[in-house]
Design a protein around this motif. Sequence first.
Motif, PDB file in Angstrom:
ATOM      1  N   GLU A   1       2.424  15.781 -12.525  1.00  0.00           N
ATOM      2  CA  GLU A   1       1.423  16.186 -13.521  1.00  0.00           C
ATOM      3  C   GLU A   1       0.659  17.438 -13.101  1.00  0.00           C
ATOM      4  O   GLU A   1      -0.179  17.940 -13.859  1.00  0.00           O
ATOM      5  N   GLY A   2       0.912  17.928 -11.902  1.00  0.00           N
ATOM      6  CA  GLY A   2       0.210  19.108 -11.411  1.00  0.00           C
ATOM      7  C   GLY A   2      -1.216  18.830 -10.978  1.00  0.00           C
ATOM      8  O   GLY A   2      -2.043  19.743 -10.943  1.00  0.00           O
ATOM      9  N   VAL A   3      -1.504  17.566 -10.650  1.00  0.00           N
ATOM     10  CA  VAL A   3      -2.840  17.186 -10.184  1.00  0.00           C
ATOM     11  C   VAL A   3      -2.805  17.097  -8.662  1.00  0.00           C
ATOM     12  O   VAL A   3      -1.983  16.369  -8.091  1.00  0.00           O
ATOM     13  N   HIS A   4      -3.701  17.840  -8.014  1.00  0.00           N
ATOM     14  CA  HIS A   4      -3.673  17.918  -6.556  1.00  0.00           C
ATOM     15  C   HIS A   4      -4.959  17.327  -5.982  1.00  0.00           C
ATOM     16  O   HIS A   4      -6.038  17.910  -6.131  1.00  0.00           O
ATOM     17  N   PRO A   5      -4.879  16.180  -5.324  1.00  0.00           N
ATOM     18  CA  PRO A   5      -6.095  15.579  -4.761  1.00  0.00           C
ATOM     19  C   PRO A   5      -6.630  16.399  -3.598  1.00  0.00           C
ATOM     20  O   PRO A   5      -5.869  16.981  -2.819  1.00  0.00           O
ATOM     21  N   ASP A   6      -7.947  16.442  -3.510  1.00  0.00           N
ATOM     22  CA  ASP A   6      -8.571  17.063  -2.338  1.00  0.00           C
ATOM     23  C   ASP A   6      -8.535  16.127  -1.141  1.00  0.00           C
ATOM     24  O   ASP A   6      -8.521  16.577   0.009  1.00  0.00           O
ATOM     25  N   VAL A   7      -8.528  14.835  -1.422  1.00  0.00           N
ATOM     26  CA  VAL A   7      -8.658  13.861  -0.345  1.00  0.00           C
ATOM     27  C   VAL A   7      -8.039  12.529  -0.764  1.00  0.00           C
ATOM     28  O   VAL A   7      -8.048  12.165  -1.939  1.00  0.00           O
ATOM     29  N   LEU A   8      -7.468  11.824   0.198  1.00  0.00           N
ATOM     30  CA  LEU A   8      -7.034  10.439   0.056  1.00  0.00           C
ATOM     31  C   LEU A   8      -8.046   9.608   0.825  1.00  0.00           C
ATOM     32  O   LEU A   8      -8.172   9.753   2.053  1.00  0.00           O
ATOM     33  N   THR A   9      -8.791   8.764   0.107  1.00  0.00           N
ATOM     34  CA  THR A   9      -9.967   8.131   0.697  1.00  0.00           C
ATOM     35  C   THR A   9      -9.828   6.626   0.799  1.00  0.00           C
ATOM     36  O   THR A   9      -9.636   5.939  -0.210  1.00  0.00           O
ATOM     37  N   PHE A  10      -9.930   6.119   2.013  1.00  0.00           N
ATOM     38  CA  PHE A  10      -9.967   4.672   2.230  1.00  0.00           C
ATOM     39  C   PHE A  10     -11.383   4.187   1.945  1.00  0.00           C
ATOM     40  O   PHE A  10     -12.325   4.500   2.665  1.00  0.00           O
ATOM     41  N   ALA A  11     -11.520   3.426   0.886  1.00  0.00           N
ATOM     42  CA  ALA A  11     -12.814   2.900   0.462  1.00  0.00           C
ATOM     43  C   ALA A  11     -12.538   1.640  -0.351  1.00  0.00           C
ATOM     44  O   ALA A  11     -11.641   0.875  -0.035  1.00  0.00           O
TER      45      ALA A  11
ATOM     46  N   VAL B   1       0.843  -1.202   0.000  1.00  0.00           N
ATOM     47  CA  VAL B   1       0.000   0.000   0.000  1.00  0.00           C
ATOM     48  C   VAL B   1       0.877   1.250   0.000  1.00  0.00           C
ATOM     49  O   VAL B   1       0.661   2.184  -0.793  1.00  0.00           O
ATOM     50  N   ALA B   2       1.886   1.277   0.869  1.00  0.00           N
ATOM     51  CA  ALA B   2       2.754   2.453   0.960  1.00  0.00           C
ATOM     52  C   ALA B   2       3.509   2.690  -0.342  1.00  0.00           C
ATOM     53  O   ALA B   2       3.619   3.843  -0.815  1.00  0.00           O
ATOM     54  N   GLN B   3       4.026   1.636  -0.940  1.00  0.00           N
ATOM     55  CA  GLN B   3       4.783   1.786  -2.180  1.00  0.00           C
ATOM     56  C   GLN B   3       3.896   2.298  -3.319  1.00  0.00           C
ATOM     57  O   GLN B   3       4.283   3.195  -4.072  1.00  0.00           O
ATOM     58  N   ALA B   4       2.709   1.713  -3.449  1.00  0.00           N
ATOM     59  CA  ALA B   4       1.800   2.115  -4.525  1.00  0.00           C
ATOM     60  C   ALA B   4       1.304   3.539  -4.317  1.00  0.00           C
ATOM     61  O   ALA B   4       1.180   4.316  -5.278  1.00  0.00           O
ATOM     62  N   LEU B   5       1.016   3.895  -3.076  1.00  0.00           N
ATOM     63  CA  LEU B   5       0.539   5.254  -2.795  1.00  0.00           C
ATOM     64  C   LEU B   5       1.623   6.278  -3.088  1.00  0.00           C
ATOM     65  O   LEU B   5       1.354   7.330  -3.706  1.00  0.00           O
ATOM     66  N   GLU B   6       2.847   6.005  -2.670  1.00  0.00           N
ATOM     67  CA  GLU B   6       3.937   6.946  -2.924  1.00  0.00           C
ATOM     68  C   GLU B   6       4.158   7.127  -4.425  1.00  0.00           C
ATOM     69  O   GLU B   6       4.335   8.261  -4.898  1.00  0.00           O
ATOM     70  N   GLN B   7       4.136   6.042  -5.168  1.00  0.00           N
ATOM     71  CA  GLN B   7       4.329   6.141  -6.613  1.00  0.00           C
ATOM     72  C   GLN B   7       3.235   6.992  -7.260  1.00  0.00           C
ATOM     73  O   GLN B   7       3.521   7.857  -8.096  1.00  0.00           O
ATOM     74  N   LYS B   8       1.983   6.769  -6.859  1.00  0.00           N
ATOM     75  CA  LYS B   8       0.876   7.525  -7.458  1.00  0.00           C
ATOM     76  C   LYS B   8       0.943   8.996  -7.074  1.00  0.00           C
ATOM     77  O   LYS B   8       0.699   9.890  -7.916  1.00  0.00           O
ATOM     78  N   LEU B   9       1.267   9.284  -5.826  1.00  0.00           N
ATOM     79  CA  LEU B   9       1.356  10.681  -5.401  1.00  0.00           C
ATOM     80  C   LEU B   9       2.491  11.408  -6.118  1.00  0.00           C
ATOM     81  O   LEU B   9       2.364  12.586  -6.466  1.00  0.00           O
ATOM     82  N   LYS B  10       3.591  10.707  -6.371  1.00  0.00           N
ATOM     83  CA  LYS B  10       4.684  11.305  -7.137  1.00  0.00           C
ATOM     84  C   LYS B  10       4.227  11.642  -8.554  1.00  0.00           C
ATOM     85  O   LYS B  10       4.524  12.715  -9.078  1.00  0.00           O
ATOM     86  N   GLU B  11       3.500  10.700  -9.179  1.00  0.00           N
ATOM     87  CA  GLU B  11       3.003  10.915 -10.539  1.00  0.00           C
ATOM     88  C   GLU B  11       2.054  12.113 -10.582  1.00  0.00           C
ATOM     89  O   GLU B  11       2.155  12.966 -11.477  1.00  0.00           O
ATOM     90  N   MET B  12       1.130  12.173  -9.635  1.00  0.00           N
ATOM     91  CA  MET B  12       0.158  13.253  -9.625  1.00  0.00           C
ATOM     92  C   MET B  12       0.837  14.604  -9.402  1.00  0.00           C
ATOM     93  O   MET B  12       0.486  15.612 -10.036  1.00  0.00           O
ATOM     94  N   LYS B  13       1.821  14.634  -8.519  1.00  0.00           N
ATOM     95  CA  LYS B  13       2.535  15.881  -8.258  1.00  0.00           C
ATOM     96  C   LYS B  13       3.262  16.347  -9.510  1.00  0.00           C
ATOM     97  O   LYS B  13       3.256  17.549  -9.853  1.00  0.00           O
TER      98      LYS B  13
END
Length: 259
Positions: free
Chosen positions: A76-86, A62-74
């Motif tokens: 690309e200039g995409v800023h999430p409003d929320v990180l949602t456990f669902a 989970v930590a590895q996948a989340l870090e990779q995705k957050l790096k990609e979004m940053k």
Amino acid sequence: MSTIIYPSPIFGPVHSRRLGISLGINLQPGDGKVCSFDCIYCECGFNSDHRPHQPRPSRQQVAQALEQKLKEMKAEGVHPDVLTFAGNGEPTGHPDFAGIIDDTLRLRDLYAPQAKVSVLSNATYLDRPAVHEALLRVDNNIQKLDTVNPAYIARLDRPVSPRYRVEQVIERLKDFQGKVIVQTMFLTGIVDGVDLDNTGDAYVQPWLEALRRIAPQQVMIYTIDRETPDPRLRKASAASLDAICLKVQAAGFPCSVSY
């Protein structure tokens, strides 16, 4: 019947009616559903129809996948409003839920400090001290309470454990001392000859009394948005949701509505 099975451990970002641009964190297998409820309105379908063959993702995955995705979004200039456990079932049932929350808060602070961390939960594991403490650390601790009527819960939410008691859930919600958001589904429909309309006073007034006991920071009410596994269910009307919202506000709690 159309249902949604989410990838694991990360999906989206998606646009949430209640939360904005949401990056999803799914702590259940990516090929099926694992949940302590078997709600007849769940967009992921019935538990029995989607038995997984894959394991849950590990804390490290989970930590590895989340870090990779957050790096990609940053990048690309995409800023999430929320990180949602669902995702495909109850997130707090993961054995490393508390540690995963710690990792998520650390990564949020590093890559997306403006984002809130939210947990969408059905409140079935609040008796676990580690879960309770972890939920106190997130920004949006969102807990389900569709009604306080046990017979209605048995028909709509269908708890897997026979030990489920809504009164115990209310007591655990009180333990948050206000650091909790209560989320409630309102709908209509007749299923197996039983009227499941929970928008009338017979259901709303006891639910309001439970809210007064819980004293949440906010109440979120919503209705069906996607196709449900039981096709006999119907959306609650906008008028009925607005009327319920006014009652919540009159009781002293901020209330949001998703139609």
